[in-house]
Design an enzyme around this catalytic site. Structure first.
Site, mmCIF file in Angstrom:
data_model
loop_
_atom_site.group_PDB
_atom_site.id
_atom_site.type_symbol
_atom_site.label_atom_id
_atom_site.label_comp_id
_atom_site.label_asym_id
_atom_site.label_seq_id
_atom_site.Cartn_x
_atom_site.Cartn_y
_atom_site.Cartn_z
ATOM 1 N N GLU A 37 -8.735 9.771 -12.571
ATOM 2 C CA GLU A 37 -8.985 9.194 -13.875
ATOM 3 C C GLU A 37 -9.574 8.001 -13.888
ATOM 4 O O GLU A 37 -9.425 7.014 -13.210
ATOM 5 C CB GLU A 37 -7.445 8.916 -14.563
ATOM 6 C CG GLU A 37 -7.500 8.778 -15.942
ATOM 7 C CD GLU A 37 -6.127 8.512 -16.588
ATOM 8 O OE1 GLU A 37 -5.201 8.629 -15.985
ATOM 9 O OE2 GLU A 37 -6.301 8.173 -17.754
ATOM 10 N N ARG A 266 1.883 10.899 -1.325
ATOM 11 C CA ARG A 266 1.027 9.915 -1.360
ATOM 12 C C ARG A 266 1.341 8.494 -0.365
ATOM 13 O O ARG A 266 2.310 8.445 0.119
ATOM 14 C CB ARG A 266 1.040 9.257 -2.819
ATOM 15 C CG ARG A 266 2.321 8.763 -3.258
ATOM 16 C CD ARG A 266 2.225 8.493 -4.707
ATOM 17 N NE ARG A 266 1.482 7.604 -5.292
ATOM 18 C CZ ARG A 266 0.685 7.738 -6.540
ATOM 19 N NH1 ARG A 266 0.485 9.162 -6.867
ATOM 20 N NH2 ARG A 266 -0.403 6.853 -6.771
ATOM 21 N N LYS A 276 -2.892 1.738 -10.049
ATOM 22 C CA LYS A 276 -4.140 1.163 -11.014
ATOM 23 C C LYS A 276 -3.782 0.372 -12.197
ATOM 24 O O LYS A 276 -4.365 -0.908 -12.527
ATOM 25 C CB LYS A 276 -5.266 2.306 -11.341
ATOM 26 C CG LYS A 276 -6.134 2.724 -10.459
ATOM 27 C CD LYS A 276 -6.824 3.957 -11.072
ATOM 28 C CE LYS A 276 -6.141 5.403 -11.123
ATOM 29 N NZ LYS A 276 -7.175 6.219 -11.463
HETATM 30 P P1 ATP Z 1 -2.643 5.332 -9.448
HETATM 31 O O1 ATP Z 1 -1.426 5.315 -10.473
HETATM 32 O O2 ATP Z 1 -2.221 4.705 -8.183
HETATM 33 O O3 ATP Z 1 -3.893 4.727 -9.977
HETATM 34 P P2 ATP Z 1 -3.323 8.225 -10.045
HETATM 35 O O4 ATP Z 1 -2.677 9.314 -9.381
HETATM 36 O O5 ATP Z 1 -2.857 7.783 -11.402
HETATM 37 O O6 ATP Z 1 -2.828 6.946 -8.981
HETATM 38 P P3 ATP Z 1 -5.768 9.346 -10.292
HETATM 39 O O7 ATP Z 1 -7.162 8.802 -10.699
HETATM 40 O O8 ATP Z 1 -4.927 10.271 -11.233
HETATM 41 O O9 ATP Z 1 -4.635 8.146 -9.696
HETATM 42 O O10 ATP Z 1 -5.875 9.955 -8.758
HETATM 43 C C1 ATP Z 1 -6.793 10.835 -8.589
HETATM 44 C C2 ATP Z 1 -6.477 11.543 -7.296
HETATM 45 O O11 ATP Z 1 -6.008 10.609 -6.090
HETATM 46 C C3 ATP Z 1 -5.175 12.492 -7.612
HETATM 47 O O12 ATP Z 1 -5.347 13.518 -7.126
HETATM 48 C C4 ATP Z 1 -4.036 11.856 -6.972
HETATM 49 O O13 ATP Z 1 -3.097 12.532 -6.502
HETATM 50 C C5 ATP Z 1 -4.646 11.111 -5.900
HETATM 51 N N1 ATP Z 1 -3.979 9.710 -5.620
HETATM 52 C C6 ATP Z 1 -3.736 8.785 -6.198
HETATM 53 N N2 ATP Z 1 -2.969 7.804 -5.541
HETATM 54 C C7 ATP Z 1 -2.765 8.186 -4.355
HETATM 55 C C8 ATP Z 1 -2.130 7.636 -3.075
HETATM 56 N N3 ATP Z 1 -1.561 6.582 -3.154
HETATM 57 N N4 ATP Z 1 -2.045 8.507 -1.975
HETATM 58 C C9 ATP Z 1 -2.637 9.819 -1.846
HETATM 59 N N5 ATP Z 1 -3.393 10.295 -3.094
HETATM 60 C C10 ATP Z 1 -3.404 9.456 -4.369
HETATM 61 MG MG MG Z 2 -3.299 9.474 -12.916
#
Ligand code: ATP
Ligand code: MG
Length: 556
Positions: A37, A266, A276
């Protein structure tokens, strides 16, 4: 052999599934996707997902799409879209074809929502958010059906069209899938699939005032792109039911080998915040110098700090891919970069806290040139030129007027070797009014240039130095952990756990060969650590070096 060997790939449960799907003939190719995202910079957790998705595509001669999951226009920004592309490429991966956006599919998604409504599988609900929560029930109690649940498809089509035209206010109503208010999975209790947002979108402008929800968008986007294995993190495990439900009920997606979702745990890293939202908070509160601050766990921050793509890929390889929740030691990330740089970083000398040394018996008024190897065990890395002269600087910490035998550095009346140069002996020193040493007067032995002094004299200590007239002034940014607690996420506010010593700046000197050090290129500053020139602030007139990692693990 290099320690950073990305050729060796231990298997994991996802690769096992892929192997089975290929051998059973369910799929004849592999197509993955990485779906960030664009609401912030990518972090090391994303690197795990990138290495997994792009790594699988690479190893199976398949493809991996980069798809921006852009259904929350208010939180997203085109600058994040740009930084994410740059980070993926920097990590060494290339996506298949054009960049994709979920928003590319807004027309189709809208059509699919209409299809569900037509089939009596979605309805426009006017419960307000408080009522919706109340009707949803709890984990222990089933929910109640919304009074709008049994309206006809015709009515719902008309209402959804009014939503699309902007005839309702934000929050006044939403489109919900008609599934099961008694499901043990909360996500199946008639989830919202479209909501009203009068927001400008970075890709679609003002075309839409209704936006699809993630759970509705993601499965359809995967199916449209013919993704074979949709890999995501464990928090989406329950949502897999919804992922399948949506596709099960759309005519276009009935192929037996359509996309399937698989979840892995994760990455959580000690002393590191990974969300984020929380990282954005650090940036907006100016607790760090932007998303690419070298203390940030972002890809851009690690890059600026001096981490290399290979070291991050190696780290992702070492942590593996499982379904177990875990907290990885930061030492593991440090070890990956340290092993790589120990082998590949050229050596150089930098004096972080300079104190002057005068070699009183040095005969020349002009400095002489000394050739030194760039790496102690790798001749192929060549040599560099150093100046040696009558006036030098060494580090304050490397001198004592008196010391016991455990102090293997410079002491009055004793000898020490200057790295790559001569043996010197400290004779006396000057002090200022406060008693601080200001200048150390030494003698040198002209026969001791190089590694093996002719007289075989035993000198235990070796210290680093720079020559006064040719050394370049430099700023050193000494980074430490950003948080004082292993699990900063457990605290109410970051203020409780932020490390006030996470950045210490000192002004010192570097050998002249570093005057043109390219940004991000790693050097081992002998006896100090691995450093690289800062990619934002270092200029020929004002050199700035970031501490990537100390020589040894000094934290634990
Ligand atoms: P965050 O809240 O940490 O920013 P998110 O899942 O909201 O994480 P996205 O941009 O939606 O962030 O993530 C893109 C991809 O990266 C998704 O497939 C998510 O599952 C993966 N991802 C995000 N954080 C992690 C992590 N800590 N370890 C492994 N994969 C991750
Ligand atoms: Mg997300």
């Amino acid at each position: 052999m290099s320690h950073v060997d990305t050729e060796v790939r231990p298997s994991n449960f996802i690769r096992n599934i892929i192997d089975e799907d290929l051998s059973s003939g369910k799929h004849n190719h592999v197509h993955t996707r990485f779906p960030p995202e664009p609401n912030g910079f990518l972090h090391i957790g994303h690197a795990k997902s990138i290495c997994l998705n792009f790594g699988i595509a690479k190893d199976y001669q398949g493809q991996c799409n980069l798809r921006f999951d852009d259904t929350n226009p208010e939180k997203e920004d085109i600058n994040y879209v740009k930084s994410i592309q740059e980070d993926v490429r920097w990590l060494g991966f290339e996506w298949a074809g054009d960049i994709r956006y979920s928003s590319n599919y807004f027309d189709q998604l809208h059509q699919y929502a209409v299809e569900l409504i037509g089939k009596g599988l979605a309805y426009v609900c006017f419960l307000n958010s408080e009522q919706t929560r109340e009707y949803r029930g709890t984990l222990k109690e089933p929910g109640k059906n919304s009074p709008y649940r049994d309206t006809t498809p015709e009515e719902n089509l008309a209402l959804f069209e009014k939503m699309r035209k902007g005839e309702f206010k934000e929050g006044e109503c939403a489109l919900r899938a008609k599934i099961d208010m008694a499901s043990p999975f909360m996500c199946m209790r008639d989830p919202v699939i479209y909501r009203i947002r009068f927001a400008h979108h970075h890709q679609t402008g003002d075309k839409w005032c209704i936006y699809p929800m993630y759970d509705f968008t993601h499965c359809i986007s995967d199916a449209i792109e013919n993704i074979t294995h949709s890999i995501c993190t464990l928090e989406f495990q329950d949502n897999r039911r919804l992922y399948d439900w949506v596709l099960d009920h759309l005519d276009d997606f009935q192929a037996p080998n359509r996309t399937r979702q698989y979840e892995f745990s994760r990455l959580n890293l000690e002393y590191t915040l990974m969300s984020k939202r929380k990282l954005n908070d650090l940036v907006t509160r100016k607790l760090v110098d932007g998303w690419d601050d070298p203390r940030m766990p972002t890809i851009a921050g690690l890059r600026r700090r001096g981490y290399t793509p290979a070291s991050i890929r190696e780290f992702c390889l070492r942590i593996g891919v499982t379904k177990q929740e875990n907290l990885v030691e930061v030492g593991m990330l440090d070890a990956c970069i340290r092993e790589e740089l120990n082998e590949h970083a050229p050596r150089a000398m930098a004096v972080l806290r300079p104190i002057k040394v005068v070699i009183e018996n040095y005969p020349n008024m002009q400095p002489e040139t000394i050739t030194a190897p760039s790496h102690p065990n790798n001749e192929a890395m060549g040599t560099r030129e150093l100046s040696f002269g009558r006036e030098l600087f060494i580090d304050v910490e490397d001198f004592k007027e008196e010391a016991n035998k455990h102090f293997k550095r410079l002491v009055l009346g004793k000898e020490v070797r200057l790295r790559n140069a001569y043996i010197i002996k400290a004779e006396r020193c000057d002090k200022d009014a406060d008693g601080n040493v200001t200048t150390i007067y030494c003698t040198y032995d002209a026969d001791t240039l190089g590694k093996n002094p002719a007289d075989g004299r035993k000198v235990k200590g070796v210290i680093h130095w720079v020559e006064a007239s040719t050394a370049k002034p430099a700023e050193f940014r000494l980074y430490d952990r950003l948080f004082t607690d292993e699990n900063p996420a457990a605290f109410e506010t970051v203020d409780e756990v932020i490390n006030p010593q996470s950045l210490v700046v000192v002004q010192g000197l570097v050998e002249p060969s570093l005057a043109n050090a390219p940004a991000e290129k790693a050097y081992q500053f002998e006896r100090e650590g691995y450093f690289c020139a800062d990619n934002k602030d270092s200029t020929a007139d004002h050199l700035v070096f970031n501490l990537t990692v100390p020589l040894r693990d000094t934290f634990s």
